[in-house]
Design an enzyme around this catalytic site. Structure first.
Site, short mmCIF file in Angstrom:
data_model
loop_
_atom_site.label_atom_id
_atom_site.label_comp_id
_atom_site.label_asym_id
_atom_site.label_seq_id
_atom_site.Cartn_x
_atom_site.Cartn_y
_atom_site.Cartn_z
N GLU A 17 24.62 8.69 0.60
CA GLU A 17 23.99 7.91 -0.45
C GLU A 17 24.58 6.51 -0.55
OE1 GLU A 17 25.11 10.98 -0.69
OE2 GLU A 17 23.79 12.25 -1.89
N GLY A 430 27.66 0.17 32.51
CA GLY A 430 26.90 1.41 32.45
C GLY A 430 25.61 1.33 31.68
N ARG A 513 29.14 2.32 8.28
CA ARG A 513 28.93 3.05 9.52
C ARG A 513 29.60 4.42 9.45
NH1 ARG A 513 27.30 3.73 14.48
NH2 ARG A 513 28.79 4.59 15.95
N ASP A 597 34.70 6.91 32.11
CA ASP A 597 35.13 6.02 31.03
C ASP A 597 36.22 6.65 30.18
OD1 ASP A 597 33.24 3.99 31.58
OD2 ASP A 597 31.68 5.08 30.51
N CYS A 641 37.83 -0.27 26.86
CA CYS A 641 37.48 -1.42 26.05
C CYS A 641 38.78 -2.13 25.67
CB CYS A 641 36.73 -0.98 24.81
SG CYS A 641 35.33 0.06 25.21
N GLU A 663 38.32 -5.03 29.11
CA GLU A 663 37.81 -6.11 28.27
C GLU A 663 38.85 -7.22 28.23
OE1 GLU A 663 36.37 -4.59 24.57
OE2 GLU A 663 36.65 -6.52 23.60
N HIS A 692 30.16 -8.34 22.86
CA HIS A 692 30.09 -8.04 21.42
C HIS A 692 29.36 -9.13 20.67
CE1 HIS A 692 33.49 -5.79 23.06
NE2 HIS A 692 33.04 -4.85 22.28
N CYS A 724 32.00 -4.72 28.62
CA CYS A 724 31.69 -3.36 28.17
C CYS A 724 30.21 -3.10 28.45
CB CYS A 724 32.02 -3.23 26.67
SG CYS A 724 32.09 -1.52 26.08
N1 GLN Z 1 29.57 3.47 30.09
C1 GLN Z 1 29.57 3.17 28.69
C2 GLN Z 1 28.54 2.10 28.40
O1 GLN Z 1 28.32 1.26 29.18
C3 GLN Z 1 30.93 2.68 28.24
C4 GLN Z 1 30.99 2.48 26.75
C5 GLN Z 1 32.36 2.16 26.20
O2 GLN Z 1 33.20 1.63 26.88
N2 GLN Z 1 32.60 2.41 24.95
O3 GLN Z 1 27.93 2.09 27.36
ZN ZN Z 2 33.93 -0.57 26.76
#
Ligand code: GLN
Ligand code: ZN
Length: 757
Positions: A17, A430, A513, A597, A641, A663, A692, A724
């Site tokens: 809610e 990916g 979230r 991953d 990441c 990253e 991002h 990413c």
């Molecule tokens: N293989 C995943 C993607 O590309 C990796 C996601 C992640 O690193 N959190 O979405």
């Molecule tokens: Zn990532």
């Protein structure tokens, strides 16, 4: 009399809610008054639920519209200058989410949980004072409903320790006198309003403390102990260990300890507690399992025998923020599995059952104890949980299973011969954009409005387009796009035995979230191949190498509710064996590059340094177990990441992935220095595009980043890729950025060729 306490109730509401109320306010569909009304309704409901359950110490100020650390920051007037001088709701949300002109404050994980808090920012010369009275307001709000609560405050030292100095060289602890003064004001006001106890959370007591932090804790509680209400000082998420003497010596009226994570500390705590009240964190606030009440009672009885009933309190191990609200809303689980679970609401009754049993009311709670005994017994014996074949296989794992047959330096030659890639090979991580169209198709399929055949055709079309597009864009190692996946853990969990999924098991991750972590309840195995059909299909579309795409065992473990009847390492090893089978099946299907991953590897680190190596050893070993079943010529990639790699480089290298993508673009390749200094032996793809942000970086920027990378890492080892996965980006951004990425790789390739001539 033993009392029953709670340390915090989930605030999102059983049906999220709060999320809905806040988001509709953000969309300007509802007013601030309406939002505040929804919030106070939720608070009232939560207090009532706890009162009805029989909780004596009911928390207030555990509620938050975004985050309790951000609440504290605003309460102390620590608003960064870029958000102006207000202290109102719009300032609050601006700090959390950013505005057009002011980037949001940083967010990071709360200790070893998946809850994210907003990181306080400290600058030289900032002045702090009590700028809002939220804890007082909520105490009075409950009081008006006839409910006496125990306000919850983030401890001053934890708040300072979790923040970041924005002035170089500035020591946040120099702000402590101001923070103490503000808390003193607040505590006096709370006492004036009738609060007899407050709960102050200092979870940093479960970490390694610096001398300065030890001193800060002493001066804080020295100053606050007489300011107003009695203080129940809490620590959780681990044992107090060498901080026990300190905690026990602080002049507070009560101490709370986590006996779920650290049951062994009880005797030491009892010996050290002096004349304080002791809150026993017996009911798991971090996990969804039904408590073994008989076992809890036995522990609590020891405490009562040692210090007397009047000083003992029964509590969850930590705030229940980390568990879903109410199992009664869970319609998707079968009765047996449900019988093994307890969400926040059910945990309240567990706390009260133990309390009442201690208070001579055993017969009143006999039914609760009997049900708990039955659940514990069936869990111990259930064939759904215990798969002898899985246990046997795990027991037979040898060190050799976690090792590739040949060292990297040799197998990379075979991989290069097989793959025939250029220098600076390009790839992506990916996923490709999860467009509204894809989300809609998935939703329709889930509702049964799109047939399996239609959905499959739809996904194949998207994959086909994506592969063709990657060829055209000139990428070297392709991916299928992950359109068939909802989430990188859920997708695998749904296909593995030993996993279950809830319909409403929401837990706050940050702000509005929420996530619904899978539940690992039993021995994990792989009934059949999970990704091979997709990989085979995708590979059939192109002569270029297609990456098989898997989530690693540590990440699957880390992002799930994990069974508590065996050590985490055992569960992780079972997952690793399932992934290992998938890896070798992919290889057998002709996939030559397989990415596993592990973005959650670093966040699994224990709170205490002394425990790091043990964790890293098994985390690395399980990753390697998943990756080592292949031939030398098959190339294993991994991806992480943003992580601080500094202190875990030996473990990263020990993973022995042929290629790691990380990253780095936001840190301007700074991070790469760590890999260079360590002399990281294998290949590496430092992200050159921050995915991002919707911003499309120019090709020149990517070239600069790559040149910087090539200065510190042997260019023969470098890959070119984004930071990413691309699932949150728009296609338009992806098209332009990828063109630049491929262009940048070509420029560097040519330069290297010229230099070699
Ligand atoms: N293989 C995943 C993607 O590309 C990796 C996601 C992640 O690193 N959190 O979405
Ligand atoms: Zn990532």
């Amino acid at each position: 009399m033993v009392t029953a306490a709670n340390l915090g109730f989930p605030r999102i509401g059983a049906k999220r809610e709060l999320k809905h109320a806040i988001e509709s306010f953000w969309r300007e569909e509802t007013s601030q008054t309406e939002l505040q009304r929804s919030a106070s309704d939720l608070r009232a409901q939560n207090w009532k639920v706890q009162q009805d359950a029989g909780i004596d110490a009911i928390p207030s100020n555990d509620f938050s519209l975004y985050d309790q650390v951000l609440d504290t920051t605003l309460m102390l007037g620590a608003v960064p200058a870029r958000f102006g001088t207000g202290a109102d709701l719009s300032t609050y949300f601006a700090m959390a989410r950013g505005t057009k002109d002011a980037p949001a404050m940083e967010m990071t994980k709360w200790f070893d949980t998946n809850y994210h808090y907003i990181v306080p920012e400290f600058t030289e010369g900032m002045t702090l004072q009590l700028a809002s009275t939220k804890p007082l307001d909520e105490f009075l709000e409950a009081k008006a409903l006839g409910i006496e609560t125990r306000p919850v405050l983030v401890g001053p030292v934890t708040w300072l320790a979790l923040g970041k100095a924005k002035t170089p060289g500035f020591d946040p602890l120099t702000l402590l006198p101001q923070v103490i003064a503000a808390y003193g004001d607040l505590l006096r006001q709370l006492a004036g309003a009738g609060a007899s106890w407050v709960q102050i959370d200092e979870p940093i007591l479960a970490r390694d403390l610096s001398e300065a932090e030890v001193d800060a804790l002493k001066s804080t509680y020295g100053a606050l102990s007489d300011a107003g209400p009695k203080i129940m000082l809490t620590s959780y998420f681990d044992a107090l260990r060498d901080n026990l003497a300190l905690a026990a010596a602080l002049p507070v009226a009560g101490l709370h300890v986590d006996l779920v994570r650290a049951p062994d500390q009880l005797d030491d705590v009892l010996a050290a507690i002096g004349d304080k009240h002791l809150s026993l964190g017996l009911i798991d606030g971090r996990n969804v399992w039904r408590a073994d009440l008989t076992a809890c009672l036995a522990i609590a009885e020891r405490a009562v025998a040692a210090i007397g009933a009047d000083r003992v309190q029964i509590a969850p191990s930590c705030s229940m923020l980390h568990v879903p609200v109410d199992l009664d809303h869970e319609t998707g689980l079968d009765a047996e599995l449900r019988g093994w679970l307890a969400f926040a609401q059910q945990k309240l009754t567990e706390i009260v059952a133990v309390t009442r049993a201690l208070n001579g009311q055993k017969s009143d709670v006999a039914a609760a104890f009997a049900a708990s005994d039955t659940a514990a017994a069936t869990r111990r014996a259930s064939p759904r949980i215990h798969a002898p074949a899985v246990k046997e296989r795990a027991a037979g794992v040898t060190q050799a299973d976690s090792r590739r047959a040949t060292p990297f330096a040799k197998r990379i030659l075979q991989q290069q011969a097989q793959l025939g890639l250029p220098d600076f090979p390009t790839t992506t991580i990916g996923s490709f954009p999860q467009t509204a169209e894809i989300r809609q198709a998935r939703a329709l399929h889930r509702k049964g409005e799109l047939s399996d055949v239609e959905y499959d055709r739809f996904l194949k079309d998207r994959t086909r387009e994506c592969v063709a597009w990657q060829e055209e864009a000139g990428l070297d190692v392709l991916v299928h796009g992950e359109f068939e996946r909802n989430d990188m853990v859920e997708y695998f969990g749904e296909q593995l035995a030993g996993f279950a999924f809830t319909k409403n098991g929401w837990v706050q991750s940050y702000g509005t979230r929420c996530v619904k972590p899978p539940l690992i309840y039993g021995d994990v195995s792989r009934p059949k191949a999970m990704t091979v059909e997709w990989a085979r299909f995708a590979q059939s579309l192109t002569p270029r190498p297609m990456k098989g795409m898997l989530t690693g065992p540590v990440t699957i473990l880390q992002w799930s509710f994990v069974r508590d009847d065996q050590p985490r390492v055992q569960t992780c090893q079972q997952i690793a064996l399932a992934i290992r089978d998938e890896v070798t099946d992919l290889e057998a299907a002709g996939i030559k590059v397989i990415q596993i991953d592990e973005p959650a590897l670093r966040e699994g680190l224990p709170l205490r340094h002394a425990d790091w190596q043990d964790y890293l050893d098994w985390a690395v070993a399980t990753f390697r177990l998943s990756a080592s079943g292949v031939q030398d010529a098959t190339q294993i990639h991994t991806h992480m990441c943003y992580s601080e790699f500094n202190d875990i480089m030996p473990a990263i290298a020990a993973m022995d992935a042929d290629v790691i993508s990380i990253e780095t673009s936001r840190s301007d390749m700074e991070l790469l220095k760590v890999f260079a200094d360590f002399n990281y032996p294998n290949q590496i793809g430092p992200g050159v595009w921050d995915i991002h942000s919707p911003r499309v970086p120019a090709q020149g920027e990517m070239e600069t980043l790559l040149r910087k990378a090539a200065e510190v890492i042997d260019p023969a080892k470098l890959w070119v890729n984004p930071d990413c996965g691309l699932k949150t980006r728009q296609w338009d951004e992806v098209r332009r950025s990828t063109a630049y990425l491929v262009g940048a790789a070509r420029v560097l390739r040519e330069k290297r060729a010229v230099a070699a001539e």
